[in-house]
Design a protein around this motif. Structure first.
Motif, mmCIF file in Angstrom:
data_model
loop_
_atom_site.group_PDB
_atom_site.id
_atom_site.type_symbol
_atom_site.label_atom_id
_atom_site.label_comp_id
_atom_site.label_asym_id
_atom_site.label_seq_id
_atom_site.Cartn_x
_atom_site.Cartn_y
_atom_site.Cartn_z
ATOM 1 N N UNK A 140 -34.236 54.499 -1.355
ATOM 2 C CA UNK A 140 -33.911 54.487 -2.826
ATOM 3 C C UNK A 140 -33.372 53.161 -3.462
ATOM 4 N N UNK A 141 -32.848 52.654 -3.105
ATOM 5 C CA UNK A 141 -32.099 51.839 -3.680
ATOM 6 C C UNK A 141 -33.727 50.464 -4.665
ATOM 7 N N UNK A 142 -34.203 50.248 -2.865
ATOM 8 C CA UNK A 142 -35.624 49.587 -3.397
ATOM 9 C C UNK A 142 -36.731 50.039 -4.243
ATOM 10 N N UNK A 143 -36.205 51.686 -4.864
ATOM 11 C CA UNK A 143 -36.908 52.469 -5.390
ATOM 12 C C UNK A 143 -36.551 52.133 -7.286
ATOM 13 N N UNK A 144 -35.503 51.490 -7.351
ATOM 14 C CA UNK A 144 -34.669 51.590 -8.190
ATOM 15 C C UNK A 144 -35.572 50.101 -9.228
ATOM 16 N N UNK A 145 -35.345 50.356 -10.830
ATOM 17 C CA UNK A 145 -35.702 49.298 -11.811
ATOM 18 C C UNK A 145 -34.207 47.905 -11.558
ATOM 19 N N UNK A 146 -34.303 47.288 -11.079
ATOM 20 C CA UNK A 146 -32.965 46.465 -10.421
ATOM 21 C C UNK A 146 -33.351 45.002 -9.924
ATOM 22 N N UNK A 147 -32.928 43.722 -10.681
ATOM 23 C CA UNK A 147 -33.685 42.695 -9.617
ATOM 24 C C UNK A 147 -33.113 42.248 -8.641
ATOM 25 N N UNK A 148 -32.021 42.797 -8.564
ATOM 26 C CA UNK A 148 -30.721 43.277 -7.407
ATOM 27 C C UNK A 148 -30.527 44.201 -6.636
#
Length: 480
Positions: free
Chosen positions: A67-75
């Motif tokens: 889930x976290x890896x799918x979010x639009x975020x660099x970290x």
């Protein structure tokens, strides 16, 4: 290295330094578009206080990590809470996370780099955590790290590294961190302020000080990103490098150098303070949240809960100022002596939780532990006492929230805020939305569990001025 045993005027410590090399956050953001996702394993929840719009996990199942890896975020952050664990348990937790993260990375097709986030006053399981992470990365096939990069700076809190010496800002000037109260920690104490000496001390001489690579302000400001990238790509066999930082620009030069070094194939593992994450994520410093921004985040309730577990002297002073400035509070004490007595523990917990839940109807409510610190001769026994008291405090929070949901929850202290999040409020996934004060005191927006809809404020024990807790509460009250 011979260092003073007292604070020095800041102007004296900073004299003669090369001029700052200006680097904007947008330049870093553009450079890292193809960089590995930075996964910050946070040994307590306070590492999020320099960033905004970053996902936070308090669990590390493959599903949650995907889930976290799918979010639009660099970290994103994974709250490990390992600073409160024994060395054996901390090692096991790091191993579990790397295995699950590697599996999630393969499933999502998103590469990652790991930062082990430790305390900016150098407390925590070092070198254990970076040793274990390096071993596990090798084991899962991600490759042994070429180097471990140590960057403990925390700019807003005044934890600065100059000429490889780590300092902390105090009312009397800059103090070598080895002379601070934090260096006397019962579990993670140390004596060295020069980072190469500290590495030698903490590794028991395995890594001699003269083998530690020093990346100085001269390297960052005069040499620039390409020069620093050359230093980083020269690291071999897990060598340790320590990095100076006095401002965000220094860290952004480092971020550009890291992107270049990683692009050239360098495998690097990071042990960092909070400010590194903001720079590496391509973010600039965000102003504190305003009352207008806070208003839609507050839960539909009249009053909030303030949970105080930290025992450092700064927290006690902040609590005293909170009483003086915001006098209309209800306050309840969990007595440590009763918490450590198995025959009295549960009844005492129930009494305090019931009274605090009732008080929330008419006042912002403080629930705190006894201010006297209870320790043992053995560091692990001291840690066990801390865990027992923290467990009682968060159980009280769980019971309070089940009875009466607060408008917000402030958790004061590293272990306190971690355990309150994971056990007291059962948060699994959240977003770090910003801070209540400049660069400190992070606000999380939980997205699941019984705390969904209740803003959760992570307030480290060792940051802010004497009025910071009162100021944070005043801002939250202004959003009512």
């Amino acid at each position: 290295m011979s260092l003073p045993r007292h604070a020095l005027p800041e102007s004296e410590v900073l004299s003669g330094l090369p001029p700052v090399r200006a680097v904007g956050a947008t330049e870093v953001a553009a450079r890292i578009t193809t960089a590995p996702r930075l996964v910050v394993l946070d040994d307590d929840p306070t590492g999020t206080q320099t960033v905004a719009g970053i996902p936070v996990l308090t669990t590390w199942t493959t599903e949650d990590l995907r889930w976290a890896l799918r979010q639009e975020s660099t970290a994103f952050f994974v709250l490990t809470n390992t600073r409160s664990l024994s060395p054996e348990d901390a090692a096991a937790r790091n191993r579990d996370i790397v295995r699950a993260l590697h599996e999630a990375s393969l499933a999502e097709g998103v590469p990652y780099a790991i930062a082990s986030r430790g305390d900016s006053t150098l407390r925590g399981h070092f070198p254990l955590e970076t040793d274990v992470l390096a071993e596990e990365l090798t084991s899962v096939g991600a490759g042994a790290p070429d180097g471990v990069v140590l960057v403990p700076a925390y700019i807003e809190a005044g934890r600065l590294t100059i000429d490889s010496v780590h300092w902390m800002r105090t009312p009397d000037g800059l103090l070598p961190v080895g002379e601070s109260e934090f260096a006397k920690d019962a579990t993670f104490g140390y004596t060295s302020s020069a980072l190469p000496d500290w590495v030698e001390e903490k590794t028991g001489g395995r890594i001699p000080a003269d083998k530690v690579v020093r990346i100085t302000l001269g390297d960052l400001r005069t040499g620039g990103p390409t020069h620093v990238a050359e230093q980083l790509t020269a690291l071999r066999d897990g060598a340790t490098a320590v990095v100076d930082a006095l401002c965000d620009d220094d860290l952004r030069v480092l971020a550009l150098a890291l992107a270049e070094a990683e692009e050239q194939g360098a495998r690097l593992l990071y042990r960092v303070g909070p400010s590194f994450v903001r720079a590496r994520a391509g973010q600039s410093a965000h102003p504190p949240l305003t009352a207008a921004e806070l208003r839609p985040l507050r839960a539909d309730a009249p009053h909030g809960l303030i949970v105080v577990g930290s025992h450092v002297s700064l927290t006690t002073r902040q609590l005293n100022h909170l009483r003086a400035q915001q006098g209309d509070l209800a306050e309840f004490e969990l007595d440590v002596a009763q918490l450590l007595d198995a025959t009295r523990r549960d009844a005492h917990l129930d009494e305090i939780a019931t009274a605090a839940a009732a008080a929330l109807e008419s006042a912002d409510t403080v629930i705190r532990t006894t201010r006297t610190v209870v320790t043992a001769d053995d560091p692990e026994e001291s840690l066990a006492i801390s865990r027992s008291v923290s467990a009682a405090l968060v159980e009280a929070v769980r019971r309070i929230n089940a009875t009466r949901r607060p408008a917000f929850v402030i958790a004061k202290g590293g272990i306190t805020s971690s355990d309150t999040a994971t056990h007291g409020l059962e948060i699994r996934r959240a977003w770090a939305r910003g801070t209540l004060l400049p660069g400190i005191v992070s606000l999380w927006q939980p997205v699941d569990g019984p705390a969904a809809g209740i803003p959760y404020i992570v307030f480290a024990g060792n940051v802010g001025g004497d009025h910071a807790l009162a100021d944070a509460l005043a801002l939250l009250r202004s959003a009512a």
